[in-house]
Design a protein around this motif. Structure first.
Motif, short mmCIF file in Angstrom:
data_model
loop_
_atom_site.label_atom_id
_atom_site.label_comp_id
_atom_site.label_asym_id
_atom_site.label_seq_id
_atom_site.Cartn_x
_atom_site.Cartn_y
_atom_site.Cartn_z
N UNK A 14 0.84 -1.20 0.00
CA UNK A 14 0.00 0.00 0.00
C UNK A 14 0.87 1.25 0.00
N UNK A 15 0.27 2.35 -0.44
CA UNK A 15 0.95 3.63 -0.40
C UNK A 15 0.16 4.58 0.49
N UNK A 16 0.83 5.11 1.52
CA UNK A 16 0.17 5.94 2.53
C UNK A 16 0.71 7.38 2.47
N UNK A 17 -0.21 8.34 2.61
CA UNK A 17 0.18 9.73 2.87
C UNK A 17 0.55 9.87 4.34
N UNK A 18 1.61 10.62 4.63
CA UNK A 18 2.03 10.83 6.02
C UNK A 18 1.85 12.29 6.41
N UNK A 19 1.43 12.54 7.65
CA UNK A 19 1.38 13.92 8.15
C UNK A 19 2.79 14.43 8.40
N UNK A 20 2.99 15.74 8.38
CA UNK A 20 4.30 16.31 8.71
C UNK A 20 4.46 16.39 10.23
N UNK A 21 5.68 16.56 10.68
CA UNK A 21 5.94 16.87 12.09
C UNK A 21 5.54 18.32 12.38
N UNK A 22 5.06 18.65 13.59
CA UNK A 22 4.92 17.76 14.76
C UNK A 22 3.59 17.00 14.79
N UNK A 23 2.75 17.19 13.75
CA UNK A 23 1.43 16.52 13.74
C UNK A 23 1.59 15.00 13.75
N UNK A 24 2.58 14.51 13.01
CA UNK A 24 2.83 13.07 12.96
C UNK A 24 3.05 12.51 14.36
N UNK A 25 3.89 13.17 15.13
CA UNK A 25 4.21 12.70 16.48
C UNK A 25 2.99 12.71 17.40
N UNK A 26 2.17 13.75 17.29
CA UNK A 26 0.96 13.85 18.12
C UNK A 26 -0.04 12.75 17.77
N UNK A 27 -0.26 12.55 16.47
CA UNK A 27 -1.21 11.53 16.04
C UNK A 27 -0.70 10.12 16.38
N UNK A 28 0.62 9.92 16.26
CA UNK A 28 1.19 8.62 16.63
C UNK A 28 0.96 8.33 18.11
N UNK A 29 1.09 9.35 18.94
CA UNK A 29 0.86 9.17 20.37
C UNK A 29 -0.59 8.76 20.65
N UNK B 200 0.07 1.52 14.47
CA UNK B 200 0.51 1.69 13.08
C UNK B 200 0.85 3.16 12.87
N UNK B 201 1.46 3.47 11.76
CA UNK B 201 1.86 4.84 11.46
C UNK B 201 0.64 5.66 11.02
N UNK B 202 0.47 6.87 11.53
CA UNK B 202 -0.66 7.72 11.10
C UNK B 202 -0.59 7.97 9.59
N UNK B 203 -1.74 7.85 8.93
CA UNK B 203 -1.71 7.96 7.47
C UNK B 203 -3.10 8.14 6.88
N UNK B 204 -3.11 8.53 5.61
CA UNK B 204 -4.28 8.44 4.74
C UNK B 204 -3.84 7.59 3.55
N UNK B 205 -4.58 6.54 3.24
CA UNK B 205 -4.19 5.64 2.16
C UNK B 205 -4.45 6.27 0.79
N UNK B 206 -3.42 6.29 -0.05
CA UNK B 206 -3.58 6.68 -1.45
C UNK B 206 -4.13 5.51 -2.25
N UNK B 207 -3.43 4.38 -2.15
CA UNK B 207 -3.85 3.16 -2.84
C UNK B 207 -3.47 1.98 -1.96
N UNK B 208 -4.45 1.15 -1.62
CA UNK B 208 -4.22 0.05 -0.69
C UNK B 208 -4.43 -1.31 -1.32
N UNK B 209 -3.78 -2.32 -0.74
CA UNK B 209 -3.98 -3.70 -1.18
C UNK B 209 -3.56 -3.96 -2.61
N UNK B 210 -2.46 -3.32 -3.06
CA UNK B 210 -1.95 -3.55 -4.41
C UNK B 210 -1.31 -4.94 -4.45
#
Length: 239
Positions: free
Chosen positions: A20-35, A49-59
């Motif tokens: 799958x391909x995931x969009x990732x948030x930037x820091x410091x948002x990534x760290x807060x969402x991961x917590x 799991x890592x905070x994300x929005x899926x671009x395309x999943x289950x390829x």
């Protein structure tokens, strides 16, 4: 004594690999969402799991061996790193409670809970996200063609129009952020503390612009399988 070199023994895969391909948030948002994700997982004994929005999943990976699947993933990553920076970042704006949105649980037909859509915040569709899906489809198709496989990109088109309903996973068929993976509809109500007045952990994430994506093996596609998911590498969404 018998001296090598030993012949390479190729390991044949016993199952279909998916990536799958995931969009990732930037820091410091990534760290807060991961917590927050880690806290929900800890309180519910579910995987993190890592905070994300899926671009395309289950390829589906067309390779039949471990070496082949690794090479396919490397080739796909190279194509994505060439294609995606032209997008110049992807805005991720979420439907907040103030406008009738907020975190939701998604039911399948019959009322069952979709394990990977059981606690989500819906993201607004936008042209850059659509373009990322198209470019990812194109990259997969190019790599698969080199292996004698294929990816039918027509499934994301309805005539000349982009078809969101087939491009994204059911039942929600919308871009979304996952707060937790599990089949319990009460995941929305996990609290920071133990008292009745404690605030909920599950809150709509802040809006952000993603400038990085992550390619990740997402097999097995199940709650328990999440523990075995493995990042391949990351790629930039900006030049």
């Amino acid at each position: 004594w018998i001296v090598g070199p030993w012949p390479l023994v190729e390991v044949v895969l016993q199952h279909v690999m998916k990536i799958s391909l995931w969009l990732l948030p930037p820091e410091p948002i990534l760290r807060i969402l991961q917590s927050n994700i880690d806290a929900i997982a800890s309180r519910t004994s579910l995987p993190t799991f890592v905070p994300h929005v899926t671009i395309l999943g289950g390829i589906v990976c067309p390779a039949e061996t471990e070496t082949g699947s690794d090479q396919w993933a490397d080739d796909l990553l190279a194509e994505l790193r060439l294609a995606l920076p032209c997008i110049e970042g992807i805005p991720c704006r979420f439907r907040h409670k103030s406008i009738g949105g907020g975190p939701i649980v998604v039911e399948e037909k019959g009322g069952s809970i979709k394990w990977n859509q059981s606690c989500i915040s819906v993201m607004e569709r936008n042209d850059r996200f659509r373009r990322a899906i198209e470019l990812t489809h194109g990259a997969v198709g190019k790599v698969n063609e080199g292996m004698g496989g294929s990816l039918n990109s027509d499934v994301i088109q309805n005539g000349d129009e982009f078809d969101w309903l087939t491009a994204l996973k059911p039942p929600i068929c919308e871009p979304h952020y996952s707060h937790a993976y599990g089949s319990d509809r009460d995941l929305l109500y996990v609290k920071i503390g133990n008292d009745d007045d404690s605030p909920l952990l599950v809150q709509t994430p802040p809006d952000f612009v993603s400038q990085e994506a992550m390619l990740i093996w997402t097999y097995p596609p199940s709650v328990d399988g999440v523990f075995n998911w493995k990042e391949v590498a990351r790629c930039k969404l900006v030049r």
